[in-house]
Structure formats: structure tokens, C-alpha cells
Design a protein around this motif. Sequence first.
Motif, short mmCIF file in Angstrom:
data_model
loop_
_atom_site.label_atom_id
_atom_site.label_comp_id
_atom_site.label_asym_id
_atom_site.label_seq_id
_atom_site.Cartn_x
_atom_site.Cartn_y
_atom_site.Cartn_z
N THR A 67 -8.29 -0.02 9.34
CA THR A 67 -6.99 0.30 9.91
C THR A 67 -5.92 -0.04 8.88
O THR A 67 -5.85 -1.19 8.41
CB THR A 67 -6.75 -0.47 11.20
N VAL A 68 -5.10 0.95 8.56
CA VAL A 68 -4.04 0.76 7.57
C VAL A 68 -2.70 0.90 8.30
O VAL A 68 -2.40 1.96 8.85
CB VAL A 68 -4.14 1.78 6.43
N SER A 69 -1.93 -0.15 8.29
CA SER A 69 -0.64 -0.13 8.99
C SER A 69 0.46 0.28 8.01
O SER A 69 0.41 0.00 6.82
CB SER A 69 -0.34 -1.51 9.56
N SER A 70 1.47 0.93 8.57
CA SER A 70 2.57 1.42 7.72
C SER A 70 3.67 0.40 7.60
O SER A 70 3.68 -0.62 8.28
CB SER A 70 3.12 2.72 8.30
N GLN A 97 -2.25 -3.63 5.21
CA GLN A 97 -1.00 -2.90 5.11
C GLN A 97 -1.12 -1.76 4.11
O GLN A 97 -1.94 -1.80 3.18
CB GLN A 97 0.13 -3.83 4.69
N ALA A 98 -0.30 -0.76 4.29
CA ALA A 98 -0.27 0.35 3.34
C ALA A 98 -0.03 -0.18 1.93
O ALA A 98 0.79 -1.07 1.72
CB ALA A 98 0.83 1.33 3.73
N LYS A 107 -3.55 4.18 2.53
CA LYS A 107 -2.49 4.86 3.28
C LYS A 107 -2.84 4.83 4.76
O LYS A 107 -4.03 4.75 5.12
CB LYS A 107 -2.38 6.31 2.81
N PRO A 108 -1.85 4.96 5.63
CA PRO A 108 -2.14 5.00 7.07
C PRO A 108 -3.14 6.11 7.43
O PRO A 108 -3.94 5.93 8.35
CB PRO A 108 -0.77 5.26 7.70
N GLU A 109 -3.11 7.21 6.72
CA GLU A 109 -4.05 8.31 7.00
C GLU A 109 -5.49 7.99 6.60
O GLU A 109 -6.40 8.77 6.88
CB GLU A 109 -3.60 9.61 6.34
N ASP A 110 -5.72 6.87 5.93
CA ASP A 110 -7.08 6.43 5.64
C ASP A 110 -7.70 5.69 6.82
O ASP A 110 -8.89 5.35 6.79
CB ASP A 110 -7.10 5.50 4.42
N THR A 111 -6.91 5.43 7.85
CA THR A 111 -7.42 4.75 9.04
C THR A 111 -8.52 5.57 9.68
O THR A 111 -8.35 6.75 9.97
CB THR A 111 -6.28 4.53 10.05
N THR A 171 -12.23 9.88 12.60
CA THR A 171 -11.19 9.46 13.52
C THR A 171 -11.49 10.05 14.88
O THR A 171 -12.22 11.06 14.98
CB THR A 171 -9.81 9.91 13.03
#
Length: 122
Positions: free
Chosen positions: A119-122, A12-13, A86-90, A39
Motif C-alpha cells: 500500500t502506497v499512500s500519497s 509513503q509515495a 507511487k500510489p498506483e503501485d498499491t 487490485t
Amino acid sequence: VQLQASGGGLVQAGGSLRLSCAVDRHTFSMYRMTWFRQTPGKERDFVASISRGGTVTDYADSVKGRFTISRDNAENTMYLQMNSLKPEDTAVYFCASTASAVGITAAIMNFWGQGTQVTVSS
């Protein structure tokens, strides 16, 4: 030289993950080590690098203050501690090694690992 990246997963974030990159040769200490991430549909981007002796590190602006690169030359292993994700680190994270003492482009890397998904979820 073979590089094996591991440690990715779903988080998770705000959470943390620690990536590892194991290298199969005792020449590990001769190489500067780096992390890249990619990505879908985009180029592989530099994340962090660490000098042969581990005394000099460099980070992409987007991860400064959150990620820490380190290495253990006795264990032929490099690490990436990722905090405050952060989600943008996915991305798929790749480790790579280079004989060059400077430079952060993918083109100068000599060897690559297979990648590990983060995978980082928001």
C-alpha cells in the motif's frame, strides 16, 4: 512446490520496499520466476520476470526504471526491489514460477505464492 511471498507493507509515495519470494524446493533454478500484482476487481497483471539463471529480466512498462527483479538460486529466493513507489503501485503482489522460458501471462504460471499487500499512500 510452495512459494512464500513476504515484504509488503505501507509506505509513503517515493519510498521503497523489497519483496521476497522463498521457494521450498531445490528445483528453484529450473523455473523462470515472475511477479504479478492485482487490485480488487481487476485481473492479475504482470510486473517482472527473471530467467532461470538470472541473466534475462523483463518488466512492465509501468515499473521500468523503478523496480528491479533478482534471484539467488543458492538460497531459493527471488526478490523485487521497488523504489520511487507511487500510489498506483498499491496492490497485492504475487510471485509465481513457470517452466516456460517465455511468456508473461498468468495462465502459463505453474505455481503461485499467497500474495503480499503493498500500500502506497500519497
